[in-house]
Design an enzyme around this catalytic site. Structure first.
Site, PDB file in Angstrom:
ATOM      1  N   ASN A  11       0.873  -1.177   0.000  1.00 59.30           N
ATOM      2  CA  ASN A  11       0.000   0.000   0.000  1.00 59.30           C
ATOM      3  C   ASN A  11       0.908   1.224   0.000  1.00 59.30           C
ATOM      4  O   ASN A  11       1.533   1.524   1.007  1.00 59.30           O
ATOM      5  CB  ASN A  11      -0.887  -0.057   1.254  1.00 59.30           C
ATOM      6  CG  ASN A  11      -1.704   1.212   1.458  1.00 59.30           C
ATOM      7  OD1 ASN A  11      -1.780   2.065   0.564  1.00 59.30           O
ATOM      8  ND2 ASN A  11      -2.315   1.335   2.634  1.00 59.30           N
ATOM      9  N   TRP A  12       0.955   1.895  -1.146  1.00 56.21           N
ATOM     10  CA  TRP A  12       1.880   3.029  -1.275  1.00 56.21           C
ATOM     11  C   TRP A  12       1.331   4.319  -0.673  1.00 56.21           C
ATOM     12  O   TRP A  12       2.008   5.344  -0.666  1.00 56.21           O
ATOM     13  CB  TRP A  12       2.260   3.237  -2.743  1.00 56.21           C
ATOM     14  CG  TRP A  12       3.189   2.173  -3.264  1.00 56.21           C
ATOM     15  CD1 TRP A  12       3.658   1.089  -2.575  1.00 56.21           C
ATOM     16  CD2 TRP A  12       3.766   2.095  -4.575  1.00 56.21           C
ATOM     17  NE1 TRP A  12       4.491   0.343  -3.389  1.00 56.21           N
ATOM     18  CE2 TRP A  12       4.580   0.937  -4.611  1.00 56.21           C
ATOM     19  CE3 TRP A  12       3.673   2.897  -5.721  1.00 56.21           C
ATOM     20  CZ2 TRP A  12       5.292   0.563  -5.749  1.00 56.21           C
ATOM     21  CZ3 TRP A  12       4.383   2.527  -6.864  1.00 56.21           C
ATOM     22  CH2 TRP A  12       5.186   1.367  -6.871  1.00 56.21           C
ATOM     23  N   LYS A  13       0.078   4.299  -0.250  1.00 55.26           N
ATOM     24  CA  LYS A  13      -0.539   5.477   0.379  1.00 55.26           C
ATOM     25  C   LYS A  13      -0.298   6.724  -0.486  1.00 55.26           C
ATOM     26  O   LYS A  13      -0.267   6.617  -1.708  1.00 55.26           O
ATOM     27  CB  LYS A  13      -0.003   5.641   1.807  1.00 55.26           C
ATOM     28  CG  LYS A  13      -0.164   4.341   2.614  1.00 55.26           C
ATOM     29  CD  LYS A  13       0.105   4.502   4.082  1.00 55.26           C
ATOM     30  CE  LYS A  13      -0.104   3.151   4.771  1.00 55.26           C
ATOM     31  NZ  LYS A  13       0.065   3.216   6.214  1.00 55.26           N
ATOM     32  N   HIS A  97      -9.440   1.054   4.825  1.00 53.52           N
ATOM     33  CA  HIS A  97      -8.169   1.221   5.539  1.00 53.52           C
ATOM     34  C   HIS A  97      -8.382   2.164   6.732  1.00 53.52           C
ATOM     35  O   HIS A  97      -9.162   3.117   6.648  1.00 53.52           O
ATOM     36  CB  HIS A  97      -7.102   1.781   4.591  1.00 53.52           C
ATOM     37  CG  HIS A  97      -5.735   1.750   5.192  1.00 53.52           C
ATOM     38  ND1 HIS A  97      -5.307   2.716   6.070  1.00 53.52           N
ATOM     39  CD2 HIS A  97      -4.728   0.864   5.084  1.00 53.52           C
ATOM     40  CE1 HIS A  97      -4.084   2.416   6.467  1.00 53.52           C
ATOM     41  NE2 HIS A  97      -3.707   1.292   5.881  1.00 53.52           N
ATOM     42  N   GLU A  99      -6.743   4.535   7.862  1.00 52.38           N
ATOM     43  CA  GLU A  99      -6.512   5.965   7.593  1.00 52.38           C
ATOM     44  C   GLU A  99      -7.734   6.594   6.930  1.00 52.38           C
ATOM     45  O   GLU A  99      -8.049   7.762   7.165  1.00 52.38           O
ATOM     46  CB  GLU A  99      -5.247   6.142   6.743  1.00 52.38           C
ATOM     47  CG  GLU A  99      -3.987   5.918   7.587  1.00 52.38           C
ATOM     48  CD  GLU A  99      -2.810   5.334   6.827  1.00 52.38           C
ATOM     49  OE1 GLU A  99      -2.782   5.409   5.592  1.00 52.38           O
ATOM     50  OE2 GLU A  99      -1.919   4.789   7.504  1.00 52.38           O
ATOM     51  N   GLU A 169      -5.380  -5.163  10.457  1.00 53.69           N
ATOM     52  CA  GLU A 169      -4.351  -4.157  10.680  1.00 53.69           C
ATOM     53  C   GLU A 169      -4.616  -3.444  12.005  1.00 53.69           C
ATOM     54  O   GLU A 169      -5.408  -2.491  12.050  1.00 53.69           O
ATOM     55  CB  GLU A 169      -4.355  -3.135   9.549  1.00 53.69           C
ATOM     56  CG  GLU A 169      -4.067  -3.738   8.194  1.00 53.69           C
ATOM     57  CD  GLU A 169      -3.461  -2.715   7.249  1.00 53.69           C
ATOM     58  OE1 GLU A 169      -2.326  -2.920   6.809  1.00 53.69           O
ATOM     59  OE2 GLU A 169      -4.119  -1.696   6.978  1.00 53.69           O
ATOM     60  N   GLY A 175       2.536   1.976  10.794  1.00 53.71           N
ATOM     61  CA  GLY A 175       3.494   3.066  10.681  1.00 53.71           C
ATOM     62  C   GLY A 175       4.186   3.420  11.983  1.00 53.71           C
ATOM     63  O   GLY A 175       4.823   4.462  12.089  1.00 53.71           O
ATOM     64  N   SER A 215       3.498  -2.422  10.230  1.00 51.51           N
ATOM     65  CA  SER A 215       4.955  -2.490  10.409  1.00 51.51           C
ATOM     66  C   SER A 215       5.558  -3.833   9.995  1.00 51.51           C
ATOM     67  O   SER A 215       6.462  -4.342  10.651  1.00 51.51           O
ATOM     68  CB  SER A 215       5.329  -2.136  11.854  1.00 51.51           C
ATOM     69  OG  SER A 215       4.904  -0.822  12.163  1.00 51.51           O
ATOM     70  N   GLY A 236       2.861  -1.255   4.268  1.00 53.30           N
ATOM     71  CA  GLY A 236       2.894   0.167   3.938  1.00 53.30           C
ATOM     72  C   GLY A 236       4.325   0.611   3.681  1.00 53.30           C
ATOM     73  O   GLY A 236       4.884   0.392   2.614  1.00 53.30           O
ATOM     74  N   GLY A 237       4.934   1.212   4.692  1.00 52.00           N
ATOM     75  CA  GLY A 237       6.260   1.816   4.568  1.00 52.00           C
ATOM     76  C   GLY A 237       7.277   0.974   3.814  1.00 52.00           C
ATOM     77  O   GLY A 237       7.946   1.464   2.883  1.00 52.00           O
TER      78      GLY A 237
HETATM   79  P1  PGA Z   1       2.928   0.120   7.644  1.00 51.70           P
HETATM   80  O1  PGA Z   1       1.457   0.327   7.043  1.00 51.70           O
HETATM   81  O2  PGA Z   1       3.476  -1.158   7.049  1.00 51.70           O
HETATM   82  O3  PGA Z   1       3.701   1.328   7.235  1.00 51.70           O
HETATM   83  O4  PGA Z   1       2.776  -0.012   9.124  1.00 51.70           O
HETATM   84  C1  PGA Z   1       0.589  -0.752   6.854  1.00 51.70           C
HETATM   85  C2  PGA Z   1      -0.696  -0.266   6.232  1.00 51.70           C
HETATM   86  O5  PGA Z   1      -1.186   0.806   6.582  1.00 51.70           O
HETATM   87  O6  PGA Z   1      -1.276  -0.954   5.368  1.00 51.70           O
END
Ligand code: PGA
Length: 252
Positions: A11-13, A97, A99, A169, A175, A215, A236-237
């Protein structure tokens, strides 16, 4: 034995310009060429979707959107329909998600409509659920997940949900560098699978892929994937870097 094919998604956000997206995706496609035992998906920003799809379409890397709106078309400024996402090359869409729930007023009801719209348009939903730190501390994790899943999938038949991928999640792990322990992840994944079995039957529960997200890194993927009910990861990251993400894909 785990009969479910692992699914590793990035997930590149809201990261990367169009050029950067194409560069990372192209690099990734090269690094994972030959990987056939894992389904690989990346979700760039809407604006880079079609370009990224062009860059990876001959490879094993598949493309997904980070969100959709449920209507086919209309006066909905700023929104993207399932048909539009599919026309850009998407096969998947991340829905609900944390967010989006936190910053963009996504609710269990809107999540439900989006999952339905995705399924009706042959997009596989990656349905995200998870508790906040406060909810976990108050021993509310299972209640929250129960509600999110029941409302998100309300009104669906077993046939409808057979393609749905779930992503657990924990919000406190996204994050933050704080990963759930493999034991914590397994406990929740087992709860989710049992709930899916109650709602849709043994067959659907047995084949449903449940991803862990929060993470995930090259250093912890193997341990997480060793859990019987962890079928993949939503990253994500660490997915922003082609080398790191390829390492995660090749966790075995
Ligand atoms: P993260 O994000 O790996 O940076 O913790 C995961 C996500 O939000 O899908």
């Amino acid at each position: 034995m785990n009969i479910r094919k692992p699914f590793i998604a990035g997930n590149w956000k809201m990261y990367k310009t169009c050029a950067e997206s194409v560069e990372t995706a192209t690099k990734l496609a090269g690094l994972v060429s030959g990987v056939t035992n894992v389904d690989i998906m990346i979700a760039p920003s809407f604006i880079a979707l079609a370009l990224v799809y062009e860059a990876v379409k001959e490879s094993s890397v598949m493309v997904g959107a980070q969100n959709i709106f449920w209507e086919k078309e209309g006066a909905f400024t700023g929104e993207i329909s399932p048909q539009m996402a599919a026309s850009a090359g998407c096969r998947y869409v991340i829905i609900g998600h944390s967010e989006r729930r936190q910053y963009f007023s996504e609710t269990d009801l809107s999540v439900n409509k989006k999952i339905r719209a995705a399924i009706n348009n042959n997009l596989t939903p990656v349905f995200c659920i998870g508790e906040t730190e406060k909810e976990r501390d108050a021993d509310n994790t299972f209640n929250i997940l129960d509600k999110q899943i029941k409302m998100g999938l309300e009104g669906f038949s077993p046939d409808n949900v057979q393609s749905v991928i779930l992503a657990y999640e924990p919000v406190w792990a996204i994050g933050t560098g704080k990963t759930a322990s493999s034991g914590q992840a397994q406990e929740v994944h087992k709860f989710i699978r049992d709930l899916i079995e109650n709602l849709f039957g043994k067959k659907i529960a047995g084949s449903a892929r449940i991803l862990y997200g929060g993470s995930v890194k090259p250093e912890n993927i193997k341990e997480l994937m060793s859990m019987p009910d962890v079928d993949g990861a939503l990253v994500g990251g660490a997915s922003l870097n082609a080398e790191k993400f390829a390492e995660i894909v090749k966790f075995k």
